[in-house]
Write an enzyme that holds these catalytic residues in place. Sequence first.
Site, PDB file in Angstrom:
ATOM      1  N   ASP A  54       3.271  -4.234   8.022  1.00  0.00           N
ATOM      2  CA  ASP A  54       1.982  -3.552   7.890  1.00  0.00           C
ATOM      3  C   ASP A  54       0.891  -4.605   8.089  1.00  0.00           C
ATOM      4  O   ASP A  54       0.663  -5.453   7.218  1.00  0.00           O
ATOM      5  CB  ASP A  54       1.891  -2.912   6.497  1.00  0.00           C
ATOM      6  CG  ASP A  54       0.521  -2.296   6.229  1.00  0.00           C
ATOM      7  OD1 ASP A  54      -0.389  -2.441   7.070  1.00  0.00           O
ATOM      8  OD2 ASP A  54       0.366  -1.677   5.159  1.00  0.00           O
ATOM      9  N   GLN A  76      -4.319  -5.006   7.065  1.00  0.00           N
ATOM     10  CA  GLN A  76      -5.298  -5.876   6.409  1.00  0.00           C
ATOM     11  C   GLN A  76      -5.417  -7.243   7.083  1.00  0.00           C
ATOM     12  O   GLN A  76      -6.371  -7.974   6.816  1.00  0.00           O
ATOM     13  CB  GLN A  76      -4.941  -6.064   4.926  1.00  0.00           C
ATOM     14  CG  GLN A  76      -5.047  -4.787   4.105  1.00  0.00           C
ATOM     15  CD  GLN A  76      -6.470  -4.276   3.956  1.00  0.00           C
ATOM     16  OE1 GLN A  76      -7.438  -5.025   4.134  1.00  0.00           O
ATOM     17  NE2 GLN A  76      -6.608  -3.005   3.641  1.00  0.00           N
ATOM     18  N   CYS A 124      -4.719   2.528  -3.661  1.00  0.00           N
ATOM     19  CA  CYS A 124      -3.470   2.992  -3.029  1.00  0.00           C
ATOM     20  C   CYS A 124      -2.346   1.980  -3.219  1.00  0.00           C
ATOM     21  O   CYS A 124      -1.489   1.816  -2.337  1.00  0.00           O
ATOM     22  CB  CYS A 124      -3.651   3.303  -1.548  1.00  0.00           C
ATOM     23  SG  CYS A 124      -4.848   4.612  -1.252  1.00  0.00           S
ATOM     24  N   LYS A 181     -10.184  -0.086  10.174  1.00  0.00           N
ATOM     25  CA  LYS A 181     -10.352  -1.314   9.387  1.00  0.00           C
ATOM     26  C   LYS A 181     -10.637  -2.504  10.303  1.00  0.00           C
ATOM     27  O   LYS A 181     -10.901  -3.603   9.829  1.00  0.00           O
ATOM     28  CB  LYS A 181      -9.082  -1.605   8.576  1.00  0.00           C
ATOM     29  CG  LYS A 181      -8.816  -0.606   7.450  1.00  0.00           C
ATOM     30  CD  LYS A 181      -7.675  -1.103   6.587  1.00  0.00           C
ATOM     31  CE  LYS A 181      -6.983  -0.016   5.804  1.00  0.00           C
ATOM     32  NZ  LYS A 181      -7.800   0.592   4.749  1.00  0.00           N
ATOM     33  N   HIS A 218       0.874  -1.164   0.000  1.00  0.00           N
ATOM     34  CA  HIS A 218       0.000   0.000   0.000  1.00  0.00           C
ATOM     35  C   HIS A 218       0.919   1.224   0.000  1.00  0.00           C
ATOM     36  O   HIS A 218       2.014   1.179   0.554  1.00  0.00           O
ATOM     37  CB  HIS A 218      -0.835  -0.061   1.284  1.00  0.00           C
ATOM     38  CG  HIS A 218      -1.904   0.978   1.408  1.00  0.00           C
ATOM     39  ND1 HIS A 218      -1.636   2.288   1.700  1.00  0.00           N
ATOM     40  CD2 HIS A 218      -3.256   0.878   1.308  1.00  0.00           C
ATOM     41  CE1 HIS A 218      -2.780   2.967   1.774  1.00  0.00           C
ATOM     42  NE2 HIS A 218      -3.780   2.132   1.536  1.00  0.00           N
TER      43      HIS A 218
END
Lengths: 447, 164
Positions: free
Chosen positions: A233, A236, A402, A262, A155
């Site tokens: 990261d 997600q 993104c 999220k 991302h």
Amino acid sequence: MTTGGLLEPRAAEGFGGAELARLRADFPILTRTVRGGRPLVYLDSGATSQKPRVVLDAEREFYERHNAAVHRGAHQLAEEATEAYEGARETIAAFLGADPGEVVLTRNGTEGLNLLAYAFSNAAAPGAMAGTDPAWADRLRLGPGDEIVVTEMEHHANLVPWQELCRRTGATLRWVGVTDDGYLQDPSTVVGDRTRVVAVTHVSNVLGTLNDLGPRSSVVAAARRVGALVVVDACQSAPHLDITALTAPGSGVDALVLTGHKTLGPSGVGVLWARRGLLEAMPPFLTGGSMIELVRMEGSTWAPPPQKFEAGVPMAAQAVGLAAALDYLTELGLDRVHAHDQALVRHTLGVLAERPWVRVLGPAEPTDRVGAVAFVVDGVHPHDVGQVLDDAGVAVRTGHHCAWPLHRRLGVPASTRASFGVYTTPEEIDAFAAALDRVPQIFGVPA
Amino acid sequence: MDLYAELILEHARRPRHAGLRAPFEAEVHHVNPTCGDEISLRVHLGEGGVLSDLSYDALGCSISVASASVLAEESLGRPVPDTLETYQHLRAMLTSRGQDPGDPEQLGDGVAFAGVSRYPARVKCALLPWTAYLDALARAGVDIAAASSGAAPTTTARTTLEES
């Protein structure tokens, strides 16, 4: 069924129909209609998740009962607000399997990654590392010849801050490529002696690819071999998976970010987890109130982490809301949440496979995917696909999500992405597929 | 769906006057960063302020490609000030949230975009080619101040100036 089965750990199962209906009743927004009375089919949880009532209640209760500026004042409300905020940090830490002292609350995932990137460039300033363990100071000071490794599936939030860090310090950005079917290529040819940071996503926000970041995985092993810091990261993955293995001692991961909005939580709050030694060595990012130890006109010293990284009055109500969201996920059981997501991924791949005019991006193997399925309809721009779906009440994401370089790598200008939450049902996937069938007809492409 | 008028789909399938041609006084490249729609556009000005050629290469959704096609179709060979007037009428219609059906006399095939005004997220797709056109005119030395006043379109521009 054999009796022996009772003694073996059973794989968790997803949510049954009645259970899912009860769960959905916790999310007020799911009852609304869109585009002329059509039921909302929300398949954009990868962009932001919907929020259960317990999260909304937690925020409201904070404002109605305990609102005051955290870490300031000696009055009762200030005490309660501070307790609520620090209590939220403990809940978040427990969700991560980490120590509360290693949990920094940020505004979102992007801020967490920038906080890390700026620690490196701030470490290069004269005198910035005075009093810091020299070994740590060395790890944080970057210069020409040093390398930062990212991947082609990041991302923009886990790419642009590192590009900018390289620009500021003269370090070189390198990246691990992506295969045609959406997996990371071999990182060992990219990670080398001069690699200082390896920043990688746990789950691709476009492809859904679940990257193996275990201690012996190729990415983490390559980074460890050269002493590079590993930054993950987890924006997600956190909504769908138990990610405590990433923070466990010996995991090889040094820092991780996730974002509240999220993960069933409010917007305006995110999490940076990093190992204590790293947090202690890192210079601050934002400076000002709350993050100081001592301030004189001539200069200041810093509070210990995590306060060192939390300048200004923090987002207490949002932190409390995020804690409620993580408790909600924990109560559902993350193994069941993951099993539910797997069922949705399988079902979506199944219905799309029945439509040969749809080209799915990313892994064909459902177990290698989390949370999302992106696809293209050749000859129709994703915006137009998304518009047809929207007309049927189906909310998906269209564009480059993104992750522009990833789309360029896959040779498509953009894609359409269906992404899932704990409240997504197989029937919603069917409604999405039925709406999708109008696309070839409207745009005159072969079905 | 009132968004995809048959005329729009027709233009999107077979964009008129597509492709980049010479000669030209200015070339611009505009992108819509949120969705990746792109257009390269060239203008060639002839005698008496007439738009002698408008050539383009558009990559994007049906709305933005069809809009480029209609822009070329409605503007080629006309005096530039007339095309700017068309732009103002089109922009008024697109930003009217469904209130302004558009004047066929003024807009020609552009009236097909009336339905777009009810989808705020798509208005910028329809305006992208026109924004690029205005920018190209300005680069070619045309005074576009009157036409470009009001809401500034949200696209970003990379411009190449070339002498033909």
